[in-house]
Scaffold this active site. Structure first.
Site: not given
Ligand code: KE4
Length: 432
Positions: A148, A241, A269
């Site tokens: 993701y 990523d 994060k």
């Molecule tokens: P955000 O747009 O949610 O800040 O980041 C997206 C993203 C991009 N790349 C990786 C490897 C990520 O894990 C994420 C976001 N992680 C999720 C949890 N697996 C965020 C939690 C959620 O979607 O509420």
């Protein structure tokens, strides 16, 4: 551990929330759709513990999905935010702290020569993809099934995290023309990547160097070096990523841990210390393509705002001053894997516990996990029972079988040992 209450007030708030918000939440996985019941509403948090509107206390392994590597409301982060908030929260003009954070990120992450702050991991990955397409003149991108990279259109194809959780790996609303530019390979399978790259139409391979959105799936030893080689052979850029792995699996991220240098990196994060921020960076020749140096446009009203730079600097400076924390995470992650692995053996049920630094995961009902093919076979019902048994006993796990768990420094004061006792009991009572 005090057993949790019936969460009456949380349930009442959730009913109100669903009237005015999709699923009652601001991000799908928080709705507990995969594990049943309604989510606890958090009132406050400190260290490794969440405190809810029902008066419950939970040991937390969500850690704001990995952002809070030190723990909730860390005194240094709170003090940094208190200091800046009275001076103003956003100016839309440069600040000194943005330069200090950019310099620190460039000094810590091996591949990053130039960096840009953004507001989310989604923005970070979308931006590096745009750079890669501009720099190569190619439109295709390779991602991996179960990984993701945020919710921009190009990545919502066979994605992990919430899409895998709810069984919708590709999202409606993504135009077929866009989806057709995304090629999906199998994690830990270099041949599937070579097939995708053969026509030399691919701008970038985008990979989670440790997959964290189908649970925690480590790379095979030859996988990341193989991606670097294949990208070089085909004129394709390699993008890590590291939104989840950055500053988590090592101070310099997965690229430092595994010694493979990507061309571009997305960060999130931890880089913002729990404030809403992220970043992307990489080779100077590529990053100088970004406006206003170059023609690749990307912008953001609140990018690099004082709250993000304050929390990010406080967190990264602490990590840089305490590099031994990563060894402590490795030891603690190993203890979790050994403890829960021994429980699975004792109860005679299949399961795998993986860990890389301060992230780990459990895969119930399977013997091995190297790609989505393996992970998709996990026993979701069992995970739901396990999750609820842990929650009732005061331990909050990520509410999905397809999410990594996260250690915080605050776990390492003996809290992890108490949590392991609870998880042992939850595994036993949930296994059938
Ligand atoms: P955000 O747009 O949610 O800040 O980041 C997206 C993203 C991009 N790349 C990786 C490897 C990520 O894990 C994420 C976001 N992680 C999720 C949890 N697996 C965020 C939690 C959620 O979607 O509420």
């Amino acid at each position: 551990m005090t057993p949790a209450t019936s969460r009456t007030r949380s349930t009442e708030w959730f009913a109100r929330a669903t009237e005015v918000m999709p699923g009652g939440v601001n991000s799908p996985v928080r709705a507990f759709g995969a594990v049943g019941g309604s989510p606890p509403f958090v009132e406050s948090a400190r260290g490794a513990h969440l405190h809810t509107v029902d008066g419950d206390e939970y040991i937390d392994f969500v850690a704001s999905w990995g952002a809070l590597i030190l723990g909730h409301a860390h005194p240094l982060v709170v003090a940094a935010l208190e200091e800046v908030i009275a001076a103003g929260t956003s100016f839309g003009l440069p600040t000194v702290a943005e330069v200090e954070l950019a310099e620190l990120v460039c000094s810590l992450v091996p591949s990053v020569e130039v960096v840009r702050m953004v507001n989310s991991g989604t923005e970070a990955t979308a931006s590096v993809l745009r750079i890669a397409r501009a720099a190569t003149g190619r439109s295709k991108v390779v991602k991996f099934e179960g990984c993701y990279h945020g919710h921009s259109d190009s990545f919502l194809v066979k994605a992990g995290s919430g899409l895998a959780t709810f069984g919708e790996p590709s999202s409606p609303g993504v135009p077929p023309a866009t989806a057709s530019d995304t090629r999906v390979a199998r994690y830990n399978d270099l041949d599937s990547v070579a097939d995708c790259l053969a026509d030399r139409e691919v701008a970038a391979v985008v990979v989670e160097p440790v997959a964290g959105n189908m649970g925690c799936v480590p790379p095979d030893p030859d996988f990341l070096p193989g991606l670097r080689r294949l990208c070089d052979e085909h004129g394709t850029l390699l993008v890590f990523d590291e939104v989840m792995t950055g500053f988590r699996v090592a101070l310099g991220g997965a690229q430092a841990r595994y010694g493979v240098v990507p061309d571009l990196t997305a960060l999130g994060k931890v880089v913002a210390g729990g404030a809403p921020g992220a970043a992307y960076g990489g080779r100077a020749d590529l990053m100088r393509q970004v406006a206003p140096d170059g023609p690749v446009y990307q912008a953001g009203t609140l990018a690099g705002n004082p709250l993000v730079t304050a929390a990010g600097l406080a967190t990264l400076r602490y990590l840089a001053d305490h590099p031994d924390l990563y060894d402590r995470f490795d030891v603690a992650g190993g203890r979790v894997a050994d403890h829960l692995g021994a429980v699975l053996s004792r109860i005679g049920r299949p399961g795998v516990v993986t860990h890389v630094g301060g992230m780990f995961g459990i895969f119930l009902g399977v013997e091995d996990v190297r790609s989505w093919d393996d992970v998709s076979a996990v026993d979701r019902e069992w995970f739901g029972r396990f999750f609820r048994a842990a929650l009732e006993r005061g331990v909050l796990l990520p509410p999905s079988a397809f999410e990594a768990w996260f250690l915080m420094e605050a776990h390492l004061d003996g809290t992890l040992d108490r949590a392991l006792d609870v998880l042992e009991e939850a595994l036993e009572v949930s296994a059938r």
